[in-house]
Enzyme design. Structure first.
Site, PDB file in Angstrom:
ATOM      1  CE1 TYR A   1      73.092  52.967  32.394  1.00  0.00           C
ATOM      2  CE2 TYR A   1      72.523  52.126  34.575  1.00  0.00           C
ATOM      3  CZ  TYR A   1      73.481  52.429  33.617  1.00  0.00           C
ATOM      4  OH  TYR A   1      74.799  52.193  33.879  1.00  0.00           O
TER       5      TYR A   1
ATOM      6  NE  ARG B   1      79.082  52.497  31.443  1.00  0.00           N
ATOM      7  CZ  ARG B   1      78.028  53.011  32.056  1.00  0.00           C
ATOM      8  NH1 ARG B   1      78.063  54.232  32.561  1.00  0.00           N
ATOM      9  NH2 ARG B   1      76.900  52.309  32.176  1.00  0.00           N
TER      10      ARG B   1
ATOM     11  CG  HIS C   1      79.551  53.548  36.820  1.00  0.00           C
ATOM     12  ND1 HIS C   1      80.374  54.537  36.349  1.00  0.00           N
ATOM     13  CD2 HIS C   1      79.647  53.575  38.170  1.00  0.00           C
ATOM     14  CE1 HIS C   1      80.952  55.142  37.392  1.00  0.00           C
ATOM     15  NE2 HIS C   1      80.526  54.574  38.493  1.00  0.00           N
TER      16      HIS C   1
END
Lengths: 355, 325
Positions: free
Chosen positions: A269, A256, A260
């Site tokens: 993160y 990815r 998100h």
């Protein structure tokens, strides 16, 4: 002692990161039209996706889930399906949806907060993208049951992220699909991150693909950045389901590259260098390198494609920004085939309040 | 005469629809060869075949999720949850998908599903087998919630539920599955899914109930009649959408209302009915609306369950209180 299962999970890759063939390619890889169309879809979706984020950043769209870096898997999934098949997607599979006649406008409209984006004017059967994680797998199994019940030669395909494979509905769907040998294909986009939780925290299993073995059918791993592997293996799984030989789980390894959603900041993160390394594997660059190598593509065609994709997106944005608001009656009118008395009353209340 | 119990009437309705509509499929846990743990689907697999009437793996969310996939493809699933207490794993599928598929696709896809479940207490069942949580579903836009209280209404309402193009939660009061028999002609005639049934007419008080509690309510009405108090007795039957007009018409006539339900008192269907009476018929009332219900507690295991259940005595006491107000 009974040996219940001994297994190996096959990992398939045809194109290396530099676009060179790793092994003998399937025959469709030399079909110029097919390969170029896949590439064009990927490039178009990236242009569409980039613009969607820009629309969100400028207050013209709601929270949006980008598909950056996952275009090959999604395009291959859509291309491998037939028109009458049914797709039950999660919310990051625009390339597949667009190949299945869902319009870019409808997808913009959906993320723009308008349910009419789920109307799919040119696709009567596909499910709208599923927001509650994993729940769509059961819908695909149910649709597959309907095909089998009616002896129709159709297949259901569902997609899910690797985070979703921790959900009970995923396991329940695999289990029943195996028990009833349903014509359904499960495609897992293992993009390494479920918002902020890495793949390694989801399961102790070495692969996601092996979860199919517990349900009694085949699981296979592919390089999800390799358009040829995606098209070949998902296509084979769909053919197998159509033959009546039951379900398959395909785990595609991707990354990815985006946050998100636009409401997320992945830099909180994950390490920058992980993302930078993943950029090297991304599918559009790889597909272009392959197409160029085999003589299907060149800089001139690329320049023309970029212009065309931008033009297409601009035209869709123009339409999107000028969509008329839904009539307020729409708040009520689609809850039941026949509107109950209390909703008739409340509907009137809203209409009178707006006058 | 075709004398049937309530559970037999359920069976007869399902069989009627299986025979008349090839899109109807019946499934759940143990509904096939076993015919359901209460025999609601007895002999249906023999009569209609394993492709129409079949057992599923034991997974409730799966039962609901499959129903959604099937129904959007035009099938009409009649899916059984073995007990209402086990439906909760399916709540996500029912609430997030079945109930809103029509709305979120602006009518493109819809879910003509009947989710059947036996419910309610009073049969000394194991834990988790006796709850009455109809209000959970009545709160959800897009669902219908239907509860029969007699063999005739079970047959007619279930036919209507199966033919309805939207998802219906069909809750079967298992305590009265075999309590009484009625003549239930297999005539295929459905009852309306948006109407209460007036079971008895009287001018002094309105008694409103549904499901198994209709029987205590009718017994109370009979005893009250002997005291000279004549009750209108209303079986709500379809909890959602609620036919409030029938209830209001009665309350406007009697000026008094007692609502009886087995479910916990607070935030229940009785509260909604009382609120609407307050909103729309306040000046017809001679006394506050009373509720005779279960307590706001976990449904007790069977040794103490009789202390939880509303009784004929409690209903009569509430009516007397209302009359004396």
């Amino acid at each position: 002692m009974t040996t219940a299962a001994e297994f190996q999970i096959e990992y398939l890759q045809y194109l290396q990161a530099d676009g060179k063939a790793k092994s003998d390619l399937p025959s469709f890889a030399s079909d110029e039209t097919l390969m170029v169309n896949l590439y064009k879809t990927m490039v178009q979706v990236r242009a569409y996706d980039t613009k969607a984020i820009a629309l969100q950043r400028t207050g013209k769209m709601g929270t949006y889930a980008s598909t950056l870096g996952q275009e090959a898997l999604s395009a291959a999934t859509g291309a491998a399906m037939q028109k009458d098949d049914v797709f039950a997607p999660y919310y990051r599979d625009y390339a597949a949806q667009i190949q299945r006649s869902v319009s870019m406008l409808e997808i913009y409209q959906y993320w723009g907060g308008d349910e009419r984006g789920n109307c799919y004017q040119n696709n009567p059967h596909d499910f709208p993208m599923s927001v509650p994680i994993g729940s769509q797998c059961l819908h695909a199994a149910g649709a597959a049951f309907a095909f089998k019940y009616r002896k129709q030669n159709r297949v259901a395909v569902t997609t899910i992220g690797e985070g979703g494979t921790s959900e009970g509905d995923f396991y329940e769907a695999l289990n029943v699909a195996g028990a009833w040998k349903l014509p359904v294909v499960f495609v897992v986009n293992n993009n390494q991150w479920a918002i902020s939780v890495p793949r390694g925290s989801q399961t102790a299993c070495e692969t996601i693909a092996q979860k199919a073995i517990a349900a009694g059918f085949e699981g296979i791993q592919i390089d999800g950045n390799d358009i040829i592997a995606c098209r070949k293996i998902i296509g084979d799984a769909i053919d197998k389901a159509r033959r009546g030989d039951g379900p398959t789980l395909v785990e595609a390894i991707t990354y990815r590259l985006c946050d998100h959603t636009t409401a997320d900041d992945a830099s909180r993160y994950r390490e920058d260098n992980e993302v930078t390394n993943a950029q090297e594997l991304e599918p559009i660059k790889r597909t272009r390198a392959y197409l160029t190598d085999v003589g299907f593509w060149n800089d001139e065609k690329e320049a023309a494609l970029q212009v065309e994709c931008k033009k297409n997106v601009d035209a869709v944005v123009e339409q999107y920004l000028n969509i008329e608001q839904q009539p307020l009656e729409n708040l009520f009118d689609y809850h039941y085939a026949e509107l109950p008395a209390n909703l008739v009353e409340q509907r009137q209340e809203v209409i009178e309040g707006s006058l | 005469m075709n004398e049937l119990t309530l559970v037999d009437a359920v069976n007869q309705a399902i069989a009627h629809e299986l025979a008349s509509d090839p899109d109807v499929v019946v499934f759940g846990e143990d509904v096939g060869k076993n015919g359901g743990v209460f025999r609601a689907t007895a002999n249906l697999q023999d009569r209609f075949g394993e492709n129409r009437v079949f057992d599923t793996p034991l997974a409730e969310s799966m039962i609901a999720g499959l129903s959604i996939g099937m129904s959007t493809q035009g099938l009409k699933p009649v899916a059984e949850f073995q007990f209402l207490g086990f439906i909760y794993p399916a709540f996500n599928q029912i609430v997030n998908h079945a109930a809103r598929m029509r709305n979120r696709t602006r009518g493109r896809l819809h879910c003509p599903i009947v989710f059947r479940a036996p419910f309610g207490g009073g049969i000394h069942a194991p834990e988790h087998h006796s709850e009455s949580t109809e209000a959970l579903f009545a709160h959800i836009p897009g669902l219908r919630v239907v509860i029969p209280s007699s063999p005739v209404r079970a047959y007619g309402l279930l036919l209507a539920a199966i033919r309805n193009p939207d998802p219906v939660i069909f809750l079967e009061p298992k305590r009265i599955y075999r309590l009484v028999k009625q003549d239930v002609p297999d005539n295929g005639e459905a009852l309306p899914l948006d109407a209460c049934f007036v079971l008895r007419e009287g001018s002094d008080v309105t008694l409103v109930s549904w499901g198994a509690m209709m029987h205590e309510t009718l017994q109370a009405a009979n005893q009250l009649s002997e005291q000279g108090i004549q009750a209108d007795v209303i079986d709500v039957a379809t909890i959602k959408p609620l036919d409030i007009d029938t209830i209001l018409n009665s309350v406007e006539k009697t000026g008094r209302c007692v609502i009886v339900h087995e479910a916990a008192r607070s935030f229940g269907v009785g509260a909604e009915i009382a609120a609407q009476i307050g909103e729309k018929a306040l000046f017809s009332l001679h006394a506050p609306v009373q509720r005779v219900t279960g307590f706001d507690i976990t449904m007790p295991y069977f040794k103490l369950e009789k202390h939880y259940m509303p009784s004929v005595e409690k209903i009569i006491a509430a009516v007397n209180h209302t009359m004396e107000f």
